[in-house]
Design a protein around this motif. Structure first.
Motif, PDB file in Angstrom:
ATOM      1  N   UNK A   4      26.918  37.128  38.944  1.00  0.00           N
ATOM      2  CA  UNK A   4      27.517  38.750  37.593  1.00  0.00           C
ATOM      3  C   UNK A   4      27.739  39.012  38.812  1.00  0.00           C
ATOM      4  N   UNK A   6      27.314  43.591  39.707  1.00  0.00           N
ATOM      5  CA  UNK A   6      27.374  44.921  39.083  1.00  0.00           C
ATOM      6  C   UNK A   6      27.769  46.169  39.878  1.00  0.00           C
ATOM      7  N   UNK A   7      29.034  46.563  39.540  1.00  0.00           N
ATOM      8  CA  UNK A   7      29.174  48.120  39.897  1.00  0.00           C
ATOM      9  C   UNK A   7      28.839  49.341  39.435  1.00  0.00           C
ATOM     10  N   UNK A   8      28.433  49.916  39.712  1.00  0.00           N
ATOM     11  CA  UNK A   8      28.099  51.291  39.966  1.00  0.00           C
ATOM     12  C   UNK A   8      28.140  52.214  41.024  1.00  0.00           C
ATOM     13  N   UNK A  40      29.772  48.754  35.239  1.00  0.00           N
ATOM     14  CA  UNK A  40      30.404  48.170  34.863  1.00  0.00           C
ATOM     15  C   UNK A  40      30.337  46.414  35.640  1.00  0.00           C
ATOM     16  N   UNK A  41      29.785  45.608  35.137  1.00  0.00           N
ATOM     17  CA  UNK A  41      29.814  44.213  35.713  1.00  0.00           C
ATOM     18  C   UNK A  41      30.793  43.045  35.256  1.00  0.00           C
ATOM     19  N   UNK A  42      31.077  42.632  36.040  1.00  0.00           N
ATOM     20  CA  UNK A  42      31.898  41.387  35.884  1.00  0.00           C
ATOM     21  C   UNK A  42      31.108  39.594  35.567  1.00  0.00           C
ATOM     22  N   UNK A  44      31.448  36.082  35.708  1.00  0.00           N
ATOM     23  CA  UNK A  44      32.738  35.057  36.298  1.00  0.00           C
ATOM     24  C   UNK A  44      31.826  33.845  36.542  1.00  0.00           C
ATOM     25  N   UNK A  60      32.033  38.159  48.938  1.00  0.00           N
ATOM     26  CA  UNK A  60      33.500  38.261  48.720  1.00  0.00           C
ATOM     27  C   UNK A  60      34.227  39.348  48.230  1.00  0.00           C
ATOM     28  N   UNK A  61      34.464  39.302  47.051  1.00  0.00           N
ATOM     29  CA  UNK A  61      35.645  39.049  45.782  1.00  0.00           C
ATOM     30  C   UNK A  61      35.324  40.432  46.035  1.00  0.00           C
ATOM     31  N   UNK A  64      36.091  42.493  48.048  1.00  0.00           N
ATOM     32  CA  UNK A  64      37.297  43.074  48.554  1.00  0.00           C
ATOM     33  C   UNK A  64      38.232  43.649  46.961  1.00  0.00           C
ATOM     34  N   UNK A  65      37.833  43.304  45.975  1.00  0.00           N
ATOM     35  CA  UNK A  65      38.771  43.473  44.502  1.00  0.00           C
ATOM     36  C   UNK A  65      37.507  43.925  43.503  1.00  0.00           C
ATOM     37  N   UNK A  66      36.634  43.760  43.160  1.00  0.00           N
ATOM     38  CA  UNK A  66      35.971  44.041  42.394  1.00  0.00           C
ATOM     39  C   UNK A  66      34.993  45.541  42.433  1.00  0.00           C
TER      40      UNK A  66
ATOM     41  N   UNK B  35      36.741  32.475  34.736  1.00  0.00           N
ATOM     42  CA  UNK B  35      37.385  33.227  34.309  1.00  0.00           C
ATOM     43  C   UNK B  35      36.193  34.246  34.539  1.00  0.00           C
ATOM     44  N   UNK B  37      35.162  37.916  32.444  1.00  0.00           N
ATOM     45  CA  UNK B  37      34.729  38.441  31.546  1.00  0.00           C
ATOM     46  C   UNK B  37      34.157  39.706  32.482  1.00  0.00           C
ATOM     47  N   UNK B  39      31.851  44.008  31.434  1.00  0.00           N
ATOM     48  CA  UNK B  39      31.555  44.430  30.798  1.00  0.00           C
ATOM     49  C   UNK B  39      30.920  45.544  31.126  1.00  0.00           C
TER      50      UNK B  39
END
Lengths: 80, 80
Positions: A4, A6-8, A40-42, A44, A60-61, A64-66, B35, B37, B39
């Motif tokens: 997971x 977490x992006x803030x 938000x969170x992802x 994966x 790394x992801x 670069x992207x999230x 995958x 998702x 949130x």
């Protein structure tokens, strides 16, 4: 493995969404709400069995992207 | 007190953002991602000192404004 991210927004960056939510809650009568910040969170699902390797890969992801490292900070958690 | 509300799409609901992120990661060469998702979460600063009271209050906010109970589920955490 599941990880997971977490992006803030960084604390110094204005959070308009959070401000709108604060105002909406106040309008609804929740006047005990002092501040809201939104993140938000992802979740994966990543192939691999080595937790450290998956963590490095997902970090790394994230950079670069999230997340946008200019205005956002992120935190990576490897779940299982 | 600080509380956090996690809002996520129910598992049966299609998550187009997550799908786009999965595709973007694959395009960037992260083909080990199965995958994703997405949130969101809300960090709230709420007046009050009783954790159970704050939890009840924030749960009420979550079901009325922060989440759409038809397609989203939420989880409330009282931090301190």
């Amino acid at each position: 493995m599941r990880a997971r991210v977490y992006v803030t927004l960084k604390p110094s960056v204005f959070d308009p969404q959070g401000r709108v939510v604060t105002d909406a809650l106040t309008t609804l009568g929740y006047d005990d709400v002092r501040d809201v910040r939104q993140g938000k969170y992802f979740d994966l699902e990543v192939a691999g069995t080595d937790a450290e390797q998956v963590r490095a890969r997902v970090t790394d992801m994230a950079s670069r992207l999230l997340a946008n490292p200019v205005i956002e900070s992120y935190r990576v958690e490897v779940l299982a």
